[in-house]
Design an enzyme around this catalytic site. Structure first.
Site, short mmCIF file in Angstrom:
data_model
loop_
_atom_site.label_atom_id
_atom_site.label_comp_id
_atom_site.label_asym_id
_atom_site.label_seq_id
_atom_site.Cartn_x
_atom_site.Cartn_y
_atom_site.Cartn_z
N HIS A 12 1.02 -1.25 -0.04
CA HIS A 12 0.03 0.15 -0.06
C HIS A 12 0.72 1.28 0.01
CE1 HIS A 12 -3.31 2.32 2.36
NE2 HIS A 12 -3.67 2.51 1.25
N GLU A 39 1.08 -0.41 -4.66
CA GLU A 39 -0.34 0.50 -4.93
C GLU A 39 0.22 1.78 -4.68
OE1 GLU A 39 -3.68 2.87 -3.63
OE2 GLU A 39 -1.90 2.52 -2.52
N ASP A 41 -0.91 6.35 -5.00
CA ASP A 41 -2.08 7.35 -5.44
C ASP A 41 -1.60 8.44 -6.36
OD1 ASP A 41 -4.00 6.13 -3.50
OD2 ASP A 41 -2.35 6.95 -2.18
N HIS A 54 -1.27 11.38 -1.67
CA HIS A 54 -2.71 10.81 -1.50
C HIS A 54 -3.41 12.10 -0.93
CE1 HIS A 54 -5.70 9.33 1.63
NE2 HIS A 54 -5.60 8.16 0.85
N GLU A 114 -3.70 4.12 -8.45
CA GLU A 114 -4.93 4.70 -8.08
C GLU A 114 -5.13 6.20 -8.57
OE1 GLU A 114 -6.17 4.59 -3.86
OE2 GLU A 114 -7.68 5.91 -4.18
O1 G3P Z 1 -6.48 1.14 -3.27
C1 G3P Z 1 -6.46 0.77 -2.03
C2 G3P Z 1 -6.22 1.97 -1.19
O2 G3P Z 1 -5.22 2.62 -1.57
C3 G3P Z 1 -7.38 2.84 -1.10
O3 G3P Z 1 -7.35 3.71 0.04
O4 G3P Z 1 -7.28 6.05 0.98
O5 G3P Z 1 -5.29 4.40 1.00
O6 G3P Z 1 -5.98 5.49 -1.22
P1 G3P Z 1 -6.58 5.01 0.04
MG MG Z 2 -4.62 4.51 -2.62
#
Ligand code: G3P
Ligand code: MG
Length: 248
Positions: A12, A39, A41, A54, A114
């Site tokens: 993450h 992953e 953002d 994020h 993402e």
């Molecule tokens: O994609 C999974 C997760 O990253 C979604 O939540 O807020 O951490 O971007 P967040």
């Molecule tokens: Mg995310």
């Protein structure tokens, strides 16, 4: 570009809890641990450049005020997001999407990108990210999965880069989220872990989609979810989950 291979563990925000979030340092740590997927953002700078962050503001990660959608990429890319995490990461800056994808490619990491639009920039963010990926030489891209909580952003990206697999994100399962994922021809419905039930995973599977779950930090929970048929989990604690998730 090879295809997203449904890794069981997706780290993450690049390096999970082991590095400042959404940084190249995090990618390096994920790879050194032996992880195969991350992953991150992606949001647009004020001048329309996709960068890894994020939040819509810099406060939490950089310890200074500033709205991402008002700042030029030059300033964002020079912003230290390492120091607030730990002095050992002093000087670690916000990476651009291009640099992050290149580093993933170099490290052999698959990437769940993402799309994280600032409010009001949903379509523009999806369009810019999609067209950036469409223009990139596919041989230079890592295996990718596109996702977003914003159906508008995901749809705009899909118009630019239809062939890339995509996932609709939602905090909790419901029939409408599944319908949205199907309407957008998603390969997966990515769900928050809270209140998730085996029946939800079965409903997604019956609709012909996969499920990825965030944010799972205990090996026991990861094992239970795998037993329900979840394809993979996002985790901030890759060092704890890796032993289980390495087993095919
Ligand atoms: O994609 C999974 C997760 O990253 C979604 O939540 O807020 O951490 O971007 P967040
Ligand atoms: Mg995310």
């Amino acid at each position: 570009m090879s295809r997203w291979g449904w890794p069981r563990l997706v780290v993450h925000r690049c390096g999970g809890a082991l590095a400042p979030e959404n940084t190249l340092a995090g990618l390096g740590i994920a790879a050194r641990l032996g992880c195969v997927a991350v992953e991150f953002d992606v949001m647009l700078s004020g001048d329309g450049v996709p960068v890894l962050i994020h939040d819509e503001t810099l406060d939490r990660v950089a310890g200074r005020p500033g709205q991402v959608f008002r700042l030029a990429a030059d300033e964002l890319l020079a912003t230290d997001v390492g120091r607030c995490f730990h002095p050992a990461f002093n000087g670690e800056t916000i990476p651009g999407l291009e640099a992050a994808l290149l580093r993933c490619r170099q490290l052999g990491l698959s990437a769940n990108l993402e799309i994280k639009p600032a409010a009001g920039f949903e379509v523009e963010t999806g369009r810019v990210v999609g067209s950036f990926l469409a223009a990139a030489h596919s041989a230079g891209l890592p295996p990718l999965l596109l996702s977003s909580f914003s159906a508008q952003a995901l749809e705009a990206a899909a118009l630019e880069v239809e062939a890339l697999p995509r996932a609709f994100l939602t905090t909790r399962f419901d029939a409408q989220a599944l319908a949205t994922a199907r309407r957008l021809a998603c390969v997966s419905l990515n769900l928050g872990r809270c209140d998730l039930q085996a029946a939800h995973v079965a409903a997604v599977r019956d609709a012909g989609l996969r499920t990825l779950v965030y944010t799972v930090n205990s090996p026991e929970e990861a094992r239970r979810l795998a037993g329900w048929g979840v394809s993979g989990v996002f985790s901030d604690r890759p060092e704890l989950l890796l032993p289980d998730c390495s087993v095919p």
